[in-house]
Scaffold this motif. Structure first.
Motif, PDB file in Angstrom:
ATOM      1  N   GLU A  53       0.609  -1.120  -0.147  1.00  0.00           N
ATOM      2  CA  GLU A  53      -0.043  -0.015   0.026  1.00  0.00           C
ATOM      3  C   GLU A  53       0.927   1.370  -0.225  1.00  0.00           C
ATOM      4  N   LYS A  54       2.205   1.162   0.833  1.00  0.00           N
ATOM      5  CA  LYS A  54       2.709   2.661   0.779  1.00  0.00           C
ATOM      6  C   LYS A  54       4.096   2.691  -0.119  1.00  0.00           C
ATOM      7  N   ASN A  55       4.442   1.595  -0.245  1.00  0.00           N
ATOM      8  CA  ASN A  55       6.053   1.673  -1.696  1.00  0.00           C
ATOM      9  C   ASN A  55       5.317   1.726  -2.908  1.00  0.00           C
ATOM     10  N   LEU A  56       3.434   1.174  -3.629  1.00  0.00           N
ATOM     11  CA  LEU A  56       3.505   0.389  -4.680  1.00  0.00           C
ATOM     12  C   LEU A  56       2.282   1.227  -5.245  1.00  0.00           C
ATOM     13  N   GLN A  57       0.987   1.292  -4.594  1.00  0.00           N
ATOM     14  CA  GLN A  57      -0.583   1.303  -4.678  1.00  0.00           C
ATOM     15  C   GLN A  57      -0.069   3.259  -3.979  1.00  0.00           C
ATOM     16  N   HIS A 188      -5.790   7.736 -11.791  1.00  0.00           N
ATOM     17  CA  HIS A 188      -4.374   7.318 -11.278  1.00  0.00           C
ATOM     18  C   HIS A 188      -3.633   8.751 -12.172  1.00  0.00           C
ATOM     19  N   SER A 189      -3.745   9.323 -12.884  1.00  0.00           N
ATOM     20  CA  SER A 189      -2.902  10.604 -13.054  1.00  0.00           C
ATOM     21  C   SER A 189      -1.301  10.887 -13.031  1.00  0.00           C
ATOM     22  N   LYS A 190      -1.731  10.514 -11.551  1.00  0.00           N
ATOM     23  CA  LYS A 190      -0.738  10.963 -10.376  1.00  0.00           C
ATOM     24  C   LYS A 190       0.284   9.351  -9.959  1.00  0.00           C
ATOM     25  N   HIS A 191       0.079   8.434 -10.279  1.00  0.00           N
ATOM     26  CA  HIS A 191       0.284   7.124  -9.392  1.00  0.00           C
ATOM     27  C   HIS A 191       2.239   7.896 -10.329  1.00  0.00           C
ATOM     28  N   TRP A 192       2.743   7.208  -9.232  1.00  0.00           N
ATOM     29  CA  TRP A 192       4.299   6.880  -9.315  1.00  0.00           C
ATOM     30  C   TRP A 192       4.264   6.250 -10.870  1.00  0.00           C
ATOM     31  N   MET A 193       3.650   5.177 -11.219  1.00  0.00           N
ATOM     32  CA  MET A 193       3.909   3.929 -11.654  1.00  0.00           C
ATOM     33  C   MET A 193       3.144   4.965 -13.548  1.00  0.00           C
TER      34      MET A 193
END
Length: 200
Positions: A53-57, A188-193
């Motif tokens: 949750e904290k590193n990928l999601q 989810h446009s701001k998600h790092w992936m």
């Protein structure tokens, strides 16, 4: 890989196992023999879920030094349950971190074998495979040039975790499905992936 996690796993003292010439299976069996296995204890499962949750999601890494202390505390607790799963996960994480730090490709055979063990053991002990295992297994298979198996792992993971952004990203990268792309861009446009893979 994100800085805090990279720093932590670079320094965690698992080199004894990682440098050993034994197979992953042999090392895992030794870890398992020394572990207190309790199928009713979900501490390690919850920790893997929190790590995911904290590193990928999450849009950006939100893991804190307190989270790392929680892992260290669990590892040092002689009464902790199911530590063989956590230790194997950390051994995997250390391998990925160390190879990335020196610009080398990770050992895909090691990755795949480790993820297969974690998949099987988490399912056996917890009754459910954590989302992070699906993600890491898909990456391991991709690294091992087993694209179809990787795609199948992503698809299976999405059945269990339909809201997983990393799995959606990998699914889109595999299928170029416009519905997935639109969802990622809209929600989810701001998600790092999403940003890393320049999905727009």
């Amino acid at each position: 890989m994100k800085k805090l996690v990279l720093i932590f796993f670079l320094f965690i003292n698992l080199s004894l196992f990682a440098q050993n010439k034994e197979s992953v299976q042999d090392i895992f069996q030794k870890l398992k023999q020394q572990s207190n296995i309790d199928k009713s204890d979900k501490t390690v499962y919850n920790l893997l879920t929190e790590f995911y949750e904290k590193n990928l999601q999450a849009d950006e890494e939100i893991m804190t030094p307190e989270d790392i202390q929680q892992i260290e505390k669990l590892l040092s607790d002689p009464n902790a349950k199911n530590l063989h799963i956590l230790m194997l996960f950390l051994m995997y994480q250390q391998h990925i971190s160390q190879t990335a730090a020196v610009g080398k490709e990770p050992d895909s055979n090691f990755q795949i074998e480790t993820m297969n063990l974690l998949e099987s053991e988490t399912k056996d002990v917890f009754g459910k495979i954590p989302a992070i295992i699906y993600i890491y297994k898909a990456e391991a298979l991709e690294s091992g040039k087993r694209k179809e198996d990787s795609q199948n792992t992503v698809a299976q993971g999405l059945k269990e975790y339909p809201d997983s952004i990393p799995l959606k990203v990998y699914s889109y990268m595999n299928t170029h499905d416009n519905a997935i792309k639109n969802d990622l861009i809209k929600n989810h446009s701001k998600h790092w992936m999403v940003q890393q893979f320049e999905i727009k």
